[in-house]
Design an enzyme around this catalytic site. Structure first.
Site, mmCIF file in Angstrom:
data_model
loop_
_atom_site.group_PDB
_atom_site.id
_atom_site.type_symbol
_atom_site.label_atom_id
_atom_site.label_comp_id
_atom_site.label_asym_id
_atom_site.label_seq_id
_atom_site.Cartn_x
_atom_site.Cartn_y
_atom_site.Cartn_z
ATOM 1 N N SER A 146 0.859 -1.193 0.000
ATOM 2 C CA SER A 146 0.000 0.000 0.000
ATOM 3 C C SER A 146 0.891 1.238 0.000
ATOM 4 O O SER A 146 2.038 1.170 0.459
ATOM 5 C CB SER A 146 -0.854 0.018 1.272
ATOM 6 O OG SER A 146 -1.481 1.265 1.451
ATOM 7 N N TYR A 159 -1.048 -1.103 10.325
ATOM 8 C CA TYR A 159 -1.270 -1.229 8.882
ATOM 9 C C TYR A 159 -0.036 -0.741 8.121
ATOM 10 O O TYR A 159 0.499 -1.439 7.260
ATOM 11 C CB TYR A 159 -2.508 -0.421 8.480
ATOM 12 C CG TYR A 159 -2.934 -0.643 7.046
ATOM 13 C CD1 TYR A 159 -3.533 -1.834 6.660
ATOM 14 C CD2 TYR A 159 -2.735 0.343 6.075
ATOM 15 C CE1 TYR A 159 -3.921 -2.046 5.338
ATOM 16 C CE2 TYR A 159 -3.117 0.142 4.763
ATOM 17 C CZ TYR A 159 -3.711 -1.056 4.400
ATOM 18 O OH TYR A 159 -4.090 -1.267 3.093
HETATM 19 P P1 NAD Z 1 -11.871 -5.710 1.263
HETATM 20 O O1 NAD Z 1 -12.237 -5.617 2.692
HETATM 21 O O2 NAD Z 1 -12.856 -5.327 0.232
HETATM 22 O O3 NAD Z 1 -11.355 -7.191 0.930
HETATM 23 C C1 NAD Z 1 -10.513 -7.882 1.794
HETATM 24 C C2 NAD Z 1 -10.829 -9.362 1.709
HETATM 25 O O4 NAD Z 1 -9.896 -10.066 2.532
HETATM 26 C C3 NAD Z 1 -12.228 -9.716 2.226
HETATM 27 O O5 NAD Z 1 -12.881 -10.569 1.314
HETATM 28 C C4 NAD Z 1 -11.959 -10.416 3.537
HETATM 29 O O6 NAD Z 1 -12.935 -11.404 3.876
HETATM 30 C C5 NAD Z 1 -10.604 -11.049 3.257
HETATM 31 N N1 NAD Z 1 -9.868 -11.381 4.488
HETATM 32 C C6 NAD Z 1 -9.718 -10.621 5.611
HETATM 33 N N2 NAD Z 1 -9.012 -11.309 6.524
HETATM 34 C C7 NAD Z 1 -8.685 -12.499 5.955
HETATM 35 C C8 NAD Z 1 -7.966 -13.635 6.419
HETATM 36 N N3 NAD Z 1 -7.459 -13.690 7.658
HETATM 37 N N4 NAD Z 1 -7.810 -14.684 5.581
HETATM 38 C C9 NAD Z 1 -8.353 -14.652 4.324
HETATM 39 N N5 NAD Z 1 -9.072 -13.625 3.859
HETATM 40 C C10 NAD Z 1 -9.226 -12.546 4.663
HETATM 41 O O7 NAD Z 1 -10.547 -4.835 1.141
HETATM 42 P P2 NAD Z 1 -9.648 -4.384 -0.110
HETATM 43 O O8 NAD Z 1 -9.600 -2.917 -0.076
HETATM 44 O O9 NAD Z 1 -10.046 -5.094 -1.346
HETATM 45 O O10 NAD Z 1 -8.234 -4.884 0.396
HETATM 46 C C11 NAD Z 1 -7.476 -5.872 -0.281
HETATM 47 C C12 NAD Z 1 -6.004 -5.591 -0.027
HETATM 48 O O11 NAD Z 1 -5.665 -4.337 -0.604
HETATM 49 C C13 NAD Z 1 -5.624 -5.501 1.445
HETATM 50 O O12 NAD Z 1 -4.363 -6.102 1.644
HETATM 51 C C14 NAD Z 1 -5.518 -4.015 1.668
HETATM 52 O O13 NAD Z 1 -4.670 -3.698 2.737
HETATM 53 C C15 NAD Z 1 -4.947 -3.574 0.339
HETATM 54 N N6 NAD Z 1 -5.096 -2.167 -0.016
HETATM 55 C C16 NAD Z 1 -6.325 -1.609 -0.177
HETATM 56 C C17 NAD Z 1 -6.410 -0.274 -0.557
HETATM 57 C C18 NAD Z 1 -7.734 0.385 -0.749
HETATM 58 O O14 NAD Z 1 -7.761 1.602 -0.796
HETATM 59 N N7 NAD Z 1 -8.831 -0.334 -0.859
HETATM 60 C C19 NAD Z 1 -5.254 0.485 -0.776
HETATM 61 C C20 NAD Z 1 -4.015 -0.128 -0.598
HETATM 62 C C21 NAD Z 1 -3.949 -1.460 -0.236
#
Ligand code: NAD
Length: 267
Positions: A146, A159
């Protein structure tokens, strides 16, 4: 007219956290590019729904990435069903409660929870994917970091720490696994209004709904006329997973419209 060849034709991929947000968007794009995708997620309801929605080339497998045995089982199940594993996308992640943004209120139990999913889960994914990819002498491992791992003030302490650690893990693993033909890279996205982010922003902005949160996030971007979308990250993941990136390893591909690279008025 010549049809462009699908870039992931015949490849088998595991996407952790594939039931929602960035993982689900990547699953959709991987399938469009010809891959078979195992959606590995802790949420069975959302995971089964996503697999059904994405069609016969998607399969759900329940996996809590913080549990190494679950990750190992997911990899073994994939190889048993599909004969191989070409792409491991360690994407599942959690942000930790907002109180973790204040060092005086830091709860180290919450810190451990975030690290166990984001860092331990990523390490377990790399370890078990490498175990089977080494036998083929090839493979692409992707991880989700991220911009919070590159800049301060963009997430809770656990985080940010977990995401900068992932960038370090990727470099270490890329260095070791290169001798086996395995590439390891990560992607650092900008803020995108997925369920994870919308929930956090609605707490920061006192109950703001999804539409208001999207507006706030879009106002943070610096690239005129564009906003960061899940498809932008999914496209980058397709590139890194595919043979188009056959000489790319140990990299952190930042998808933030330039946000982390220069001084701008929104900061
Ligand atoms: P989201 O909440 O939509 O999806 C996350 C998914 O991970 C969910 O389906 C959840 O059930 C699953 N999950 C959570 N804990 C888990 C575990 N212990 N084992 C297996 N699955 C698990 O979130 P997102 O925004 O799609 O995030 C996905 C990744 O992207 C994450 O690593 C997040 O840190 C990263 N990220 C997101 C953003 C953003 O702005 N959305 C920016 C940078 C990085």
């Amino acid at each position: 007219m010549l049809r462009q060849l699908a870039r992931l034709e015949g490849k088998v991929a595991i996407i952790t956290g594939g039931a929602s947000g960035l993982g689900k968007a990547a699953a959709q794009e991987f399938i469009r590019e010809g891959a078979t995708v195992i959606i590995a997620d802790i949420n069975s309801v959302a995971g089964l729904e996503a697999a059904q929605e994405l069609g016969p080339k998607a399969q759900f497998f329940k996996c809590d990435v913080s549990d190494e045995q679950d990750v190992s089982n997911t990899v073994d199940h994939t190889v048993a069903c599909h004969g191989r594993l070409d792409v491991m996308y360690n994407n599942a992640g959690i942000p930790g409660p907002l109180t973790e943004s204040d060092i005086s209120r830091l709860d180290l139990t919450e810190f451990d929870k975030v690290m166990s999913v984001n860092v331990r889960g990523t390490l377990a994914g790399i370890k078990h994917a490498a175990r089977v990819m080494r036998q083929n002498g090839s493979g692409s491992i992707l991880c989700t970091a991220s911009i919070s791992g590159l800049m301060g003030g963009l997430g809770t302490y656990p985080y940010s720490i977990s995401k900068s650690t992932i960038i370090g893990i990727v470099k270490a693993a890329a260095s070791e696994l290169a001798q086996h033909g395995i590439r390891v890279n990560c992607i650092s996205p900008f803020v995108i209004p997925t369920p994870l982010v919308t929930e956090q922003f609605s707490q920061i902005y006192y109950g703001a709904g999804a539409e208001a949160v999207s507006g706030i996030i879009n106002s943070l971007g610096v690239l005129k006329g564009a906003k960061c979308e899940t498809a932008d990250v999914a496209q980058a993941a397709v590139f890194l997973a595919s043979d188009d990136a056959k000489y790319v390893s140990g990299q952190n591909l930042v998808i933030d419209g330039g946000f982390s690279s220069f001084k701008h008025l929104n900061m």
